[in-house]
Design an enzyme around this catalytic site. Structure first.
Site, PDB file in Angstrom:
ATOM      1  N   LYS A 185       5.061  43.019 -42.922  1.00  0.00           N
ATOM      2  CA  LYS A 185       4.197  42.194 -43.766  1.00  0.00           C
ATOM      3  C   LYS A 185       3.505  41.107 -42.962  1.00  0.00           C
ATOM      4  O   LYS A 185       2.315  40.826 -43.164  1.00  0.00           O
ATOM      5  CB  LYS A 185       5.019  41.593 -44.909  1.00  0.00           C
ATOM      6  CG  LYS A 185       5.502  42.636 -45.920  1.00  0.00           C
ATOM      7  CD  LYS A 185       6.589  42.113 -46.845  1.00  0.00           C
ATOM      8  CE  LYS A 185       7.115  43.205 -47.751  1.00  0.00           C
ATOM      9  NZ  LYS A 185       8.272  42.787 -48.580  1.00  0.00           N
ATOM     10  N   GLN A 233      12.311  38.014 -50.033  1.00  0.00           N
ATOM     11  CA  GLN A 233      12.650  39.357 -49.591  1.00  0.00           C
ATOM     12  C   GLN A 233      13.961  39.802 -50.235  1.00  0.00           C
ATOM     13  O   GLN A 233      14.990  39.140 -50.116  1.00  0.00           O
ATOM     14  CB  GLN A 233      12.766  39.407 -48.059  1.00  0.00           C
ATOM     15  CG  GLN A 233      13.024  40.783 -47.501  1.00  0.00           C
ATOM     16  CD  GLN A 233      11.880  41.748 -47.782  1.00  0.00           C
ATOM     17  OE1 GLN A 233      10.722  41.417 -47.640  1.00  0.00           O
ATOM     18  NE2 GLN A 233      12.214  42.965 -48.192  1.00  0.00           N
ATOM     19  N   ASP A 260       4.237  38.710 -55.304  1.00  0.00           N
ATOM     20  CA  ASP A 260       4.933  39.965 -55.601  1.00  0.00           C
ATOM     21  C   ASP A 260       4.765  40.377 -57.063  1.00  0.00           C
ATOM     22  O   ASP A 260       5.066  41.518 -57.431  1.00  0.00           O
ATOM     23  CB  ASP A 260       6.432  39.829 -55.285  1.00  0.00           C
ATOM     24  CG  ASP A 260       6.849  40.689 -54.100  1.00  0.00           C
ATOM     25  OD1 ASP A 260       6.050  41.531 -53.661  1.00  0.00           O
ATOM     26  OD2 ASP A 260       7.984  40.509 -53.617  1.00  0.00           O
TER      27      ASP A 260
END
Length: 294
Positions: free
Chosen positions: A61, A105, A128
């Site tokens: 990422k 994460q 997200d």
């Protein structure tokens, strides 16, 4: 590999890397426009513990951030960090003007429930798309920041010229990450949506109806060629390790000769997900700037 499949049956491969490169090119232009007025987007990633897979995903990422010009930072917390510490870390990032997107994460170490942490992220920085407010807005038909994998699939379908209106869409898997939000996005585009899962009886009877089939079950080789409608568009979200290979939930070679187009694993949905994260970080920065101007 061609990313432009024919109308039916010759089995073209949807090149997720090529599509992701197109999305990144668009994001670069948006990022540079923001940077020109002193608002270059920033993404902060929180990683708890030393999970090797999580560390690899974070590197992927942040490499994408470098490609599109987004500032990135990683906040590392020890394996034993309590949920209170995670929440305090999120609070600090919520308050930072130079952080436009926050990514927690997952998975968290054993014993840490991610739900309170996801809900603690400022919805305007939730790149997200998992905050309850953003999920609720999606369900209400107004998409803001949404989960990246389903949004990447929708984006790819649009680029491939597939109009979902009136289409029979079947999703195998009803997770909060892919299945449920994708169903809402497809309904927002007037598709007829069927969601299947582990309790579905006669799965093949449903998948054979699908003009667009998305498989996110985590079961290697679940979908065989005889379970797919001729001319369908098939998106394989599965990532499974079988021996020394990474495979999807679709028996790729069998489905390729039946479908109009299929995503490979790897190289299909994965790159689209990462590129959509970059796009949504730019979107978050744009939304925050607009909010300040009002």
């Amino acid at each position: 590999m061609s990313r432009f499949p024919p109308i039916s049956g010759t089995g073209m491969i949807i090149d997720g890397k090529a599509l992701a490169s197109e999305m990144e090119a668009e994001t670069i232009a948006r990022v540079e426009k923001l940077a020109a007025i002193g608002r270059r987007p920033g993404l902060a990633t929180i990683i708890v513990g030393e999970n090797p897979a999580s560390a690899m995903y974070v590197r992927i990422k942040h490499s994408a951030c470098d490609r599109v010009g987004i500032r990135s930072q990683t906040v590392r917390l020890p394996e034993e960090a309590r949920i209170e510490v995670i929440l305090e870390t999120i609070k600090g990032l919520n308050e930072k003007d130079d952080v436009n997107g926050i990514l927690l994460q997952l998975p968290l170490p054993r014993g840490r429930d991610p739900a309170p942490a996801m809900a603690a992220i400022d919805p305007a920085k939730d790149v997200d798309g998992f905050h309850p407010l953003n999920m609720g807005t999606l369900l209400a038909g107004a998409e803001r920041l949404v989960p990246c994998t389903p949004k990447g699939i929708i984006w790819a379908l649009e680029r491939l010229g597939v109009d979902l209106e009136g289409k029979e869409a079947v999703i195998v898997g009803h997770s909060n990450v892919v299945g449920k939000p994708l169903a809402a996005m497809m309904l927002n585009r007037n598709a007829t949506v069927t969601v299947c899962h582990v309790f579905t009886k006669d799965l093949a009877a449903h998948t054979r109806k699908a003009e667009v089939l998305v498989v996110a079950a985590g079961v290697p080789g679940l979908i065989r060629g005889d379970m797919v409608r001729t001319g369908a568009y098939v998106f394989d979200v599965g990532i499974n390790r079988v021996g020394d290979r990474t495979v999807g939930d679709v028996e790729f070679d069998e489905v390729l000769v039946v479908a109009a187009a299929v995503t490979p694993v790897p190289g299909g949905v994965g790159p689209l997900t990462v590129s959509m994260l970059m796009s949504q970080t730019a979107t978050a920065a744009e939304m925050q700037m607009s909010s300040e101007e009002r």
